[in-house]
Design a protein around this motif. Structure first.
Motif, PDB file in Angstrom:
ATOM      1  N   LYS A  15      15.031 -45.018 -57.361  1.00 40.27           N
ATOM      2  CA  LYS A  15      15.969 -45.541 -56.047  1.00 40.27           C
ATOM      3  C   LYS A  15      16.873 -44.337 -56.234  1.00 40.27           C
ATOM      4  CE  LYS A  15      18.535 -48.206 -59.992  1.00 40.27           C
ATOM      5  NZ  LYS A  15      17.147 -47.751 -60.621  1.00 40.27           N
ATOM      6  N   THR A  16      16.859 -43.190 -57.280  1.00 39.57           N
ATOM      7  CA  THR A  16      17.894 -42.016 -57.182  1.00 39.57           C
ATOM      8  C   THR A  16      17.430 -40.837 -56.073  1.00 39.57           C
ATOM      9  OG1 THR A  16      19.277 -42.903 -58.842  1.00 39.57           O
ATOM     10  CG2 THR A  16      20.090 -40.206 -58.179  1.00 39.57           C
ATOM     11  N   THR A  17      16.116 -41.074 -56.862  1.00 37.10           N
ATOM     12  CA  THR A  17      14.943 -39.829 -56.005  1.00 37.10           C
ATOM     13  C   THR A  17      14.527 -40.098 -54.734  1.00 37.10           C
ATOM     14  OG1 THR A  17      13.920 -39.812 -57.661  1.00 37.10           O
ATOM     15  CG2 THR A  17      12.170 -38.850 -55.671  1.00 37.10           C
ATOM     16  N   ARG A  55      25.259 -43.392 -70.879  1.00 37.21           N
ATOM     17  CA  ARG A  55      25.004 -44.557 -69.904  1.00 37.21           C
ATOM     18  C   ARG A  55      24.325 -45.851 -70.212  1.00 37.21           C
ATOM     19  NH1 ARG A  55      26.121 -41.864 -65.904  1.00 37.21           N
ATOM     20  NH2 ARG A  55      25.188 -43.232 -64.008  1.00 37.21           N
ATOM     21  N   GLN A  70      32.239 -53.846 -64.175  1.00 42.96           N
ATOM     22  CA  GLN A  70      31.659 -54.189 -63.009  1.00 42.96           C
ATOM     23  C   GLN A  70      33.111 -53.778 -61.770  1.00 42.96           C
ATOM     24  OE1 GLN A  70      30.074 -58.143 -63.622  1.00 42.96           O
ATOM     25  NE2 GLN A  70      28.162 -56.587 -63.061  1.00 42.96           N
ATOM     26  N   THR A  90      22.687 -48.275 -57.483  1.00 42.74           N
ATOM     27  CA  THR A  90      22.653 -50.072 -58.746  1.00 42.74           C
ATOM     28  C   THR A  90      21.892 -50.914 -58.808  1.00 42.74           C
ATOM     29  OG1 THR A  90      24.533 -51.353 -59.407  1.00 42.74           O
ATOM     30  CG2 THR A  90      24.101 -51.506 -56.775  1.00 42.74           C
ATOM     31  N   HIS A  91      21.932 -52.019 -59.834  1.00 40.85           N
ATOM     32  CA  HIS A  91      21.254 -52.908 -60.101  1.00 40.85           C
ATOM     33  C   HIS A  91      21.933 -54.308 -59.517  1.00 40.85           C
ATOM     34  CE1 HIS A  91      19.556 -50.107 -62.721  1.00 40.85           C
ATOM     35  NE2 HIS A  91      21.102 -49.239 -62.822  1.00 40.85           N
ATOM     36  N   GLY A 103      24.000 -58.146 -61.161  1.00 32.22           N
ATOM     37  CA  GLY A 103      24.575 -56.796 -61.102  1.00 32.22           C
ATOM     38  C   GLY A 103      26.064 -56.508 -59.402  1.00 32.22           C
ATOM     39  N   ARG A 137      17.195 -40.028 -70.419  1.00 33.28           N
ATOM     40  CA  ARG A 137      17.427 -41.094 -70.868  1.00 33.28           C
ATOM     41  C   ARG A 137      16.924 -42.135 -71.594  1.00 33.28           C
ATOM     42  NH1 ARG A 137      19.931 -42.881 -66.111  1.00 33.28           N
ATOM     43  NH2 ARG A 137      20.933 -44.883 -66.791  1.00 33.28           N
ATOM     44  N   ARG A 139      15.483 -45.223 -72.688  1.00 33.81           N
ATOM     45  CA  ARG A 139      14.497 -46.844 -71.807  1.00 33.81           C
ATOM     46  C   ARG A 139      14.856 -48.246 -72.362  1.00 33.81           C
ATOM     47  NH1 ARG A 139      16.462 -45.422 -66.902  1.00 33.81           N
ATOM     48  NH2 ARG A 139      15.118 -43.272 -65.826  1.00 33.81           N
ATOM     49  N   ASN A 174       8.194 -48.342 -53.588  1.00 26.87           N
ATOM     50  CA  ASN A 174       8.082 -46.508 -53.694  1.00 26.87           C
ATOM     51  C   ASN A 174       6.938 -46.203 -55.045  1.00 26.87           C
ATOM     52  OD1 ASN A 174       8.864 -43.769 -54.318  1.00 26.87           O
ATOM     53  ND2 ASN A 174      10.230 -44.369 -55.589  1.00 26.87           N
TER      54      ASN A 174
HETATM   55  P1  AP5 Z   1      14.717 -41.967 -60.874  1.00 26.05           P
HETATM   56  O1  AP5 Z   1      14.847 -41.884 -59.099  1.00 26.05           O
HETATM   57  O2  AP5 Z   1      15.892 -41.387 -61.381  1.00 26.05           O
HETATM   58  O3  AP5 Z   1      15.116 -43.710 -60.798  1.00 26.05           O
HETATM   59  P2  AP5 Z   1      16.223 -44.498 -60.589  1.00 26.05           P
HETATM   60  O4  AP5 Z   1      15.716 -45.558 -60.183  1.00 26.05           O
HETATM   61  O5  AP5 Z   1      16.986 -44.213 -60.220  1.00 26.05           O
HETATM   62  O6  AP5 Z   1      16.949 -44.828 -62.446  1.00 26.05           O
HETATM   63  P3  AP5 Z   1      17.743 -43.770 -62.975  1.00 26.05           P
HETATM   64  O7  AP5 Z   1      17.543 -43.679 -64.701  1.00 26.05           O
HETATM   65  O8  AP5 Z   1      19.089 -42.921 -62.231  1.00 26.05           O
HETATM   66  O9  AP5 Z   1      18.595 -44.907 -62.846  1.00 26.05           O
HETATM   67  P4  AP5 Z   1      19.042 -46.262 -64.347  1.00 26.05           P
HETATM   68  O10 AP5 Z   1      18.617 -47.305 -63.131  1.00 26.05           O
HETATM   69  O11 AP5 Z   1      18.149 -46.011 -65.411  1.00 26.05           O
HETATM   70  O12 AP5 Z   1      20.524 -46.608 -63.794  1.00 26.05           O
HETATM   71  P5  AP5 Z   1      21.534 -46.009 -63.628  1.00 26.05           P
HETATM   72  O13 AP5 Z   1      22.381 -43.858 -63.399  1.00 26.05           O
HETATM   73  O14 AP5 Z   1      22.032 -46.991 -61.953  1.00 26.05           O
HETATM   74  O15 AP5 Z   1      13.809 -41.516 -60.692  1.00 26.05           O
HETATM   75  C1  AP5 Z   1      13.095 -41.811 -62.216  1.00 26.05           C
HETATM   76  C2  AP5 Z   1      11.744 -40.651 -62.090  1.00 26.05           C
HETATM   77  O16 AP5 Z   1      10.165 -41.642 -61.295  1.00 26.05           O
HETATM   78  C3  AP5 Z   1      11.874 -39.540 -61.724  1.00 26.05           C
HETATM   79  O17 AP5 Z   1      10.916 -38.525 -63.099  1.00 26.05           O
HETATM   80  C4  AP5 Z   1      10.812 -39.126 -60.507  1.00 26.05           C
HETATM   81  O18 AP5 Z   1      10.486 -37.913 -60.418  1.00 26.05           O
HETATM   82  C5  AP5 Z   1      10.445 -40.530 -60.594  1.00 26.05           C
HETATM   83  N1  AP5 Z   1       9.443 -40.825 -59.232  1.00 26.05           N
HETATM   84  C6  AP5 Z   1      10.643 -41.566 -58.188  1.00 26.05           C
HETATM   85  N2  AP5 Z   1       9.661 -42.013 -57.024  1.00 26.05           N
HETATM   86  C7  AP5 Z   1       8.552 -41.691 -57.678  1.00 26.05           C
HETATM   87  C8  AP5 Z   1       7.250 -41.452 -57.042  1.00 26.05           C
HETATM   88  N3  AP5 Z   1       7.131 -42.053 -55.280  1.00 26.05           N
HETATM   89  N4  AP5 Z   1       6.197 -41.120 -57.237  1.00 26.05           N
HETATM   90  C9  AP5 Z   1       6.412 -40.378 -58.902  1.00 26.05           C
HETATM   91  N5  AP5 Z   1       6.884 -40.821 -58.824  1.00 26.05           N
HETATM   92  C10 AP5 Z   1       8.713 -40.895 -58.328  1.00 26.05           C
HETATM   93  O19 AP5 Z   1      22.569 -47.171 -64.489  1.00 26.05           O
HETATM   94  C11 AP5 Z   1      22.925 -46.860 -65.334  1.00 26.05           C
HETATM   95  C12 AP5 Z   1      23.869 -48.130 -66.207  1.00 26.05           C
HETATM   96  O20 AP5 Z   1      24.994 -48.839 -65.888  1.00 26.05           O
HETATM   97  C13 AP5 Z   1      22.601 -49.158 -66.377  1.00 26.05           C
HETATM   98  O21 AP5 Z   1      22.152 -49.314 -67.455  1.00 26.05           O
HETATM   99  C14 AP5 Z   1      23.811 -50.486 -66.291  1.00 26.05           C
HETATM  100  O22 AP5 Z   1      24.087 -50.921 -67.865  1.00 26.05           O
HETATM  101  C15 AP5 Z   1      24.751 -50.132 -66.125  1.00 26.05           C
HETATM  102  N6  AP5 Z   1      25.056 -50.944 -64.025  1.00 26.05           N
HETATM  103  C16 AP5 Z   1      24.769 -49.998 -62.834  1.00 26.05           C
HETATM  104  N7  AP5 Z   1      24.925 -51.070 -61.568  1.00 26.05           N
HETATM  105  C17 AP5 Z   1      25.510 -51.715 -62.199  1.00 26.05           C
HETATM  106  C18 AP5 Z   1      26.387 -52.619 -61.931  1.00 26.05           C
HETATM  107  N8  AP5 Z   1      26.040 -53.371 -61.053  1.00 26.05           N
HETATM  108  N9  AP5 Z   1      26.551 -54.521 -63.449  1.00 26.05           N
HETATM  109  C19 AP5 Z   1      26.366 -54.066 -64.426  1.00 26.05           C
HETATM  110  N10 AP5 Z   1      26.282 -52.907 -64.367  1.00 26.05           N
HETATM  111  C20 AP5 Z   1      25.845 -51.749 -63.975  1.00 26.05           C
END
Ligand code: AP5
Length: 191
Positions: A15-17, A55, A70, A90-91, A103, A137, A139, A174
């Motif tokens: 997502k973030t990427t 986190r 939330q 977000t999620h 979420g 992280r 995971r 993606n």
């Molecule tokens: P990256 O972009 O980091 O992935 P991501 O999906 O953004 O994962 P994050 O770890 O940033 O987020 P998260 O979902 O774990 O948790 P968040 O911090 O938001 O990419 C991952 C890897 O893939 C990287 O190495 C990248 O280079 C690679 N990659 C990407 N695209 C690629 C491609 N096309 N090809 C090859 N490689 C690729 O949230 C943290 C916590 O917050 C959650 O666990 C939860 O407890 C809480 N939370 C958040 N929102 C809510 C909500 N609405 N309600 C309740 N709790 C919530």
């Protein structure tokens, strides 16, 4: 009014990427977006209350604590300028020990009222490999079939978000080596 776009996906799908790539592309066109990470807003409150030290511990908290965090995050984000274009990272659902937690439950949607909910997805095998490659992280260890089930649940619950708010739901793939295509798709939603 600015545009509010909620971008979701299972942990590690990228997502973030994709968001960062899309924002860079749009900035070059003179279109400004502010990105806010919902989890970071929750984490700031959780840290102040000494509930967690990283986190990834938040999804293991009791349901009531997670719902309170939330609500705090949703209020903070809703208070941001109504004129700004905002991406909320977000999620759609969070996998907790007690089952999937929405979420964007009704009280969060009421605050945010997004124009679009984006689901970033890819093959579960690719997500598994990305998670294994990210040592920053803590995971959940899950197999590809479980990740596929989480992605299916996210589509189902996104349909409920569309029913409640009238938002559209956009699926952005993606895949490995096709990041630019994912960025193109998101840019088209954000433009
Ligand atoms: P990256 O972009 O980091 O992935 P991501 O999906 O953004 O994962 P994050 O770890 O940033 O987020 P998260 O979902 O774990 O948790 P968040 O911090 O938001 O990419 C991952 C890897 O893939 C990287 O190495 C990248 O280079 C690679 N990659 C990407 N695209 C690629 C491609 N096309 N090809 C090859 N490689 C690729 O949230 C943290 C916590 O917050 C959650 O666990 C939860 O407890 C809480 N939370 C958040 N929102 C809510 C909500 N609405 N309600 C309740 N709790 C919530």
């Amino acid at each position: 009014m600015g545009k509010k776009v909620v971008v979701t996906g299972v942990p590690g799908v990228g997502k973030t990427t994709v968001i960062n790539g899309a924002m860079e592309r749009l900035a070059a066109e003179g279109i400004a977006y502010e990105a806010v990470n919902f989890g970071t807003c929750m984490f700031d409150v959780a840290c102040k209350e000494s509930l967690v030290s990283d986190r990834d511990e938040m999804r293991k908290l009791g349901k009531d604590d997670q719902k309170r965090l939330q609500q705090a995050a949703a209020s903070e984000i809703a208070a941001m300028s109504a004129d700004a274009n905002i991406i909320i990272d977000t999620h759609s659902s969070v996998k907790t020990p007690a089952g999937f937690l929405a979420g964007l439950p009704e009280w969060v949607l009421r605050e945010l009222m997004p124009d679009v909910v984006v689901l970033v997805e890819t093959d579960p095998d690719q997500i598994l490999m990305r998670r294994l490659g990210d040592e920053s992280r803590v995971r959940d260890m899950e197999g590809a079939r479980t990740i596929a089930g989480h992605q299916e649940f996210n589509r189902a619950i996104a349909a409920a978000y569309a029913m409640y708010t009238g938002c559209t739901v956009k699926i952005v793939g993606n895949e490995n080596f096709l990041l630019e295509r994912a960025i193109d798709d998101l840019v088209n939603v954000l433009r």
